[in-house]
Design an enzyme around this catalytic site. Structure first.
Site, mmCIF file in Angstrom:
data_model
loop_
_atom_site.group_PDB
_atom_site.id
_atom_site.type_symbol
_atom_site.label_atom_id
_atom_site.label_comp_id
_atom_site.label_asym_id
_atom_site.label_seq_id
_atom_site.Cartn_x
_atom_site.Cartn_y
_atom_site.Cartn_z
ATOM 1 N N GLY A 14 43.106 31.220 38.717
ATOM 2 C CA GLY A 14 43.631 32.118 37.683
ATOM 3 C C GLY A 14 43.844 33.513 38.230
ATOM 4 N N SER A 16 46.546 35.051 39.302
ATOM 5 C CA SER A 16 47.883 35.626 39.270
ATOM 6 C C SER A 16 48.045 36.737 38.240
ATOM 7 C CB SER A 16 48.922 34.533 38.991
ATOM 8 O OG SER A 16 48.717 33.965 37.701
ATOM 9 N N TYR A 157 36.705 28.783 22.392
ATOM 10 C CA TYR A 157 36.536 29.664 23.554
ATOM 11 C C TYR A 157 35.056 30.026 23.751
ATOM 12 C CZ TYR A 157 36.916 33.853 26.479
ATOM 13 O OH TYR A 157 36.766 34.787 27.483
ATOM 14 N N ILE A 190 38.360 43.844 28.217
ATOM 15 C CA ILE A 190 39.007 44.334 29.426
ATOM 16 C C ILE A 190 40.515 44.398 29.191
ATOM 17 C CG2 ILE A 190 39.321 43.976 31.895
ATOM 18 C CD1 ILE A 190 36.394 44.450 31.076
#
Length: 256
Positions: A14, A16, A157, A190
């Site tokens: 992950g 990218s 999640y 974030i």
């Protein structure tokens, strides 16, 4: 923080975009060769090329963390091309929103397969090569959501992120005889491309919940992962570092 990773080979799944891109950038700046692993090869190549233009060492590879065959082939290709895998940053993850009453089984499975099974697949596939490393390191990107907090729309999640930590604790026991550590970074809010897509009101709401009144930077997660990857952190395993700007501390949000 200066950590010399010259000659080390690091895989960031992950990698990218978002936190993964931040982790990859931090590690590349410390001298590692960083392999940007992502489902979309073109986007991974863009990140690798940008790092290369800055004078760092990076490359890209395509991987689907929901498929063990794909993850296993990724690990084999990286080890064959670069001679080793020293550090795995298992970062690939998704966070689509769906209220429990509307959530489908497919919604649940997609999140769990990407976030939780994807972590197990990545660790398992890289393990034969990490065992050969002088100081094998595994860093999982978990979250405060699930292990510490909850957020409406993210039951799947939250479950996936809590499950990662359960996996990590027992994996730490199994990997210790090989001098491999496995730890997790737990980000709060974030600033990433994914959050930006949730709208300005959401971003303001999230920032207001943080004592610093701002969102964290992807590099903040990268530096925490970097510390856990260092030689100096060799006696730390099965642990978590919360990087949330104090978001989870207040009893009363109005107190700050």
């Amino acid at each position: 923080m200066k950590v010399d990773l010259t000659g080390k080979v690091v895989i960031v799944t992950g990698g990218s975009k978002g936190i993964g891109k931040g982790i990859a950038t931090v590690f590349a700046k410390q001298g590692a060769h960083v392999v940007i692993a992502a489902r979309g090869l073109e986007s991974a190549q863009h990140v690798a090329e940008a790092l290369e233009k800055q004078g760092y060492s990076a490359s890209a590879i395509s991987v689907d963390v929901e498929s063990y065959d794909s993850v296993e082939q990724m690990a084999k290709n990286v080890a064959l091309e670069y001679g080793a895998i020293d550090i795995l940053c298992s970062n690939a993850g998704i966070f689509p929103s769906a209220k429990l009453e509307d959530m489908t089984i497919a919604d649940w499975d997609h999140v769990m397969n990407t976030n939780t099974r994807g972590t197990m697949f990545s660790v398992k596939a890289c393990l034969p090569y990490l065992k050969k490393a002088e100081n094998g390191r595994i860093i999982i990107t978990s979250s405060i959501t699930g292990p510490i907090t909850g957020y409406a729309g993210w039951t799947h999640y939250g479950a996936s992120k809590a499950a990662q930590l359960g996996f990590m604790k027992t994996a730490a026991l199994e990997l210790a005889p090989y001098n491999i550590t496995i730890n997790a970074v737990m980000p709060g809010n974030i600033a990433t491309e994914g959050l930006e897509g949730l709208g300005e009101d959401y971003l303001k709401k999230m920032a207001s919940a943080i004592p610093f009144k701002r969102l964290g930077k992807v590099e903040d997660i990268g530096y925490a992962a970097l510390f856990l990857s260092s030689k100096e952190a060799g006696f730390i395993t099965g642990q978590t570092i919360v990087v949330d700007g104090g978001q989870t501390l207040p009893e009363d949000a109005e107190a700050f």
